[in-house]
Design an enzyme around this catalytic site. Structure first.
Site, PDB file in Angstrom:
ATOM      1  N   HIS A   1      30.239 -43.780 -15.028  1.00 23.23           N
ATOM      2  CA  HIS A   1      29.073 -43.016 -14.588  1.00 23.23           C
ATOM      3  C   HIS A   1      28.095 -43.878 -13.791  1.00 23.23           C
ATOM      4  CE1 HIS A   1      30.660 -40.643 -17.926  1.00 23.23           C
ATOM      5  NE2 HIS A   1      30.092 -39.597 -17.364  1.00 23.23           N
TER       6      HIS A   1
ATOM      7  N   GLU B   1      33.884 -28.674 -11.284  1.00 26.86           N
ATOM      8  CA  GLU B   1      33.291 -29.028  -9.985  1.00 26.86           C
ATOM      9  C   GLU B   1      34.067 -28.426  -8.821  1.00 26.86           C
ATOM     10  OE1 GLU B   1      31.380 -31.528 -12.866  1.00 26.86           O
ATOM     11  OE2 GLU B   1      33.503 -31.038 -12.525  1.00 26.86           O
TER      12      GLU B   1
END
Length: 330
Positions: free
Chosen positions: A135, A66
């Protein structure tokens, strides 16, 4: 289809895809990049088919880094392109927080206005899908804390479809949070829909007795709560913030001036969260309009559980919103 026939139903996912398709077709500077956005069609299927339509130069699969691909997006934006960077889920965005906070949000200021970063970052947020503690984050409030970026949370099919174009036109970085529970939501696009005013919240339901202030995945719960309250003779106005930075104080305070009571619904944690900011602004600017303390309905102060019944207990639910509104009305 004739002008008298209703528009066919669509989903939140399809609305996002059509927004990107339109942007890619309209401007050669626009491209999409991120993990699995091309051949796989996106982790949540949002970019399905775009690789075949626009090719690998415009729809780019990236390595699992990322920091690297958000940084590449920042560089591309500085060079004059209009990147749409997809980060699979908000928890993964923490790996790129240095790039977002220390580069994208600050370069215009640190360069004395010489270096802009017209970048759009999309990411999935929220809980309610049994994806456990790593998550299921709702960190929109963290990003809304950062000067130099705009933070959006489309809660409707219309906003999913029409927030992207003005976001790409914004000279500053824009972060768009898409709640994972909304991708399958379906409905009909309202007639006359078009680009969204990114500076304005939206009143989704009018009311006179209490204001329910929320955004993103909690909007549906607030609207359901308003229906239940209506059965008891309580008219709740529902305000969808839509833009979390900058907040639209005018719409929020205008509603509170009318109802004299406020309930803030936020899937994020209560401590130091977005709900605290909204409640503080209502109190600071509208104290004498209030007939009751501002109520907050937030997630429990725990990592989000995996077990379904525990996850549901940890998140704001319709019954919690109804109870808070009744406390406010007294």
């Amino acid at each position: 289809m004739t002008g008298t026939e209703p528009a066919p139903p669509t989903t939140y996912r399809e609305a996002l895809r059509e927004a990107m398709r339109e942007a890619l077709a309209a401007d050669d500077r626009v491209f999409l990049m991120g993990e699995d956005v091309g051949r796989y069609g996106g982790a949540f299927g949002v970019s399905l088919g775009l690789l075949d339509e626009f090719g690998s130069a415009r729809v780019r699969d990236t390595p699992l880094s990322e920091s690297a691909f958000v940084g590449a997006g920042i560089g591309a934006a500085i060079a004059g392109l209009r990147p749409i960077v997809e980060v699979m889920t908000v928890n993964f965005s923490l790996l790129a927080l240095d790039q977002i906070l220390n580069n994208a949000a600050t370069l215009l200021h640190m360069s004395g206005g010489q270096v802009g970063v017209p970048l759009v970052i999309r990411m999935t947020t929220g809980a309610g899908r049994q994806l456990a503690a790593q998550h299921s984050h709702s960190l929109e409030g963290w990003y809304a804390h950062i000067p130099g970026i705009r933070v959006l949370a489309p809660a409707t099919i219309e906003d999913a479809r029409y927030m992207l174009a003005p976001a790409l036109a914004d000279p500053d970085p824009v972060v768009i949070f898409e709640h994972g529970s909304l991708y399958n939501a379906s409905g009909t696009m309202p007639a006359g829909s078009g680009p969204v005013d990114l500076d304005s919240a939206a009143v989704r339901r009018p009311g006179t007795d209490v204001t329910l202030i929320t955004y993103g995945g909690s909007l549906g719960k607030a609207l359901d709560a308003a229906e239940q309250l209506a059965a008891d003779g309580i008219a709740a106005e529902v305000v969808d913030l839509r833009t979390l930075r900058p907040l639209d104080d005018t719409t929020v305070l205008g509603s509170v001036q009318q109802t004299h009571r406020a309930v803030v619904v936020d899937e994020g944690w209560r401590t130091g969260g977005l709900s605290a900011e909204v409640a503080a602004r209502v109190t600071e600017q509208g104290f004498y309009d209030l007939d009751a303390p501002v109520q907050r309905v937030c997630a429990a102060e725990v990592p989000v559980p995996y077990a379904r019944q525990l996850e549901e207990a940890a998140l704001p639910q319709v019954a919690d919103i109804v109870a808070a509104a009744r406390r406010a009305v007294g």
